[in-house]
Design an enzyme around this catalytic site. Sequence first.
Site, short mmCIF file in Angstrom:
data_model
loop_
_atom_site.label_atom_id
_atom_site.label_comp_id
_atom_site.label_asym_id
_atom_site.label_seq_id
_atom_site.Cartn_x
_atom_site.Cartn_y
_atom_site.Cartn_z
CG HIS A 122 44.05 64.41 14.02
ND1 HIS A 122 44.86 65.44 13.63
CD2 HIS A 122 44.06 63.50 13.00
CE1 HIS A 122 45.34 65.18 12.41
NE2 HIS A 122 44.88 64.00 12.02
CG ASP A 158 49.81 61.14 10.28
OD1 ASP A 158 49.39 59.97 10.33
OD2 ASP A 158 49.16 62.06 9.74
CG HIS A 160 46.61 64.34 8.29
ND1 HIS A 160 46.68 63.00 8.00
CD2 HIS A 160 45.79 64.90 7.38
CE1 HIS A 160 45.92 62.75 6.93
NE2 HIS A 160 45.38 63.90 6.54
CG ASP A 245 48.99 59.92 6.81
OD1 ASP A 245 50.15 60.15 7.23
OD2 ASP A 245 47.97 60.22 7.45
ZN ZN Z 1 47.47 61.32 9.00
#
Ligand code: ZN
Length: 335
Positions: A122, A158, A160, A245
């Site tokens: 991120h 991931d 996200h 995740d």
């Molecule tokens: Zn994540």
Amino acid sequence: MNFGYREVCLDHDTGPRHPESPDRLRAVRRALKERHGVEYVAANDADLDLVQEVHDADYVESFREFCADGGGNWDADTVAVEATWDAALASAGLAVWAAEMSGPGVADRDTPFALGRPPGHHAVTDDAMGFCFINNAAVAAQAALEDDAERVAIFDWDVHHGNGTQDIFYDRGDVFYASIHEDGLYPGTGAIDETGESDGSETTLNVKYQPGADTADYLAAIDEAVAPAIEDYDPDVLIVSAGFDAHEHDPISRMRVSTEGYGAMASRMMDLAEDCGAGLALVLEGGYGLDTLSDSVTTVHEVFDGYTPMEPDDDVSEDAREVLDRLAAQGFGSK
Ligand SMILES: [Zn+2]
């Protein structure tokens, strides 16, 4: 596998109720203890000049000062202490080590996997966010390019979207970024029509799935869109931003990838790297259930050690099919 690991990554203390805690690495290390063929390597810190190739120098300096002053809340959920600076440079250094020691001649069981934290995907060019300060995978890609790679691909599984990695390389043609992520989750970026710009045109591939996508949906995205696109791109190094995740029992997502599913994805990456004649390196991102994280990393390790993971026998969901059809209409897809 060769796992990159350093104790200093445990010193990044996010407080008692933060999901991105040092217990994540402790759980993984405990689970790997009982496995055959696990090697640990401690790498050097990432070189600051290299970090500043992907992050603005002003941002890097303000992050350093923030930690030197004792840290605190950078934003609502991105927390630092004094030791976070050292942990972040170590974490990025482990990713660099993984990229540098990967190679087409590296035997599967010697594949490098950087187990660092804080995670990185991120972190954008000029800011920390989403638990991330330095974009480890991006620094690793940059290191590979400054070594002798001409092109690097990063595949981010991931749950996200890796907005930071996308941001850093969005207008560059020397890094291909592909991600599968859950619609509605943080940070909200990664729409299907975000495909790169200028020199980076068509070098970003976003598979944004509805909540509930399972292993079959993930594997279809890899088989039909991600792997063919990366094969076309023909990278010299393939870096996997490996978050865990999207696991069916992870506490913060609604995706339904199984533990075996992570093994199946790892197996796909092994084949893809071989097809491209590319080196393969894995870099840890998220994953917040301690058991699901450690079971999944262990399964990935087993796959590189010769284990054949189970393939799901269910069909691709209608929601996923719609996304894959849209990608195919954009030229991403083999179906
Ligand atoms: Zn994540």
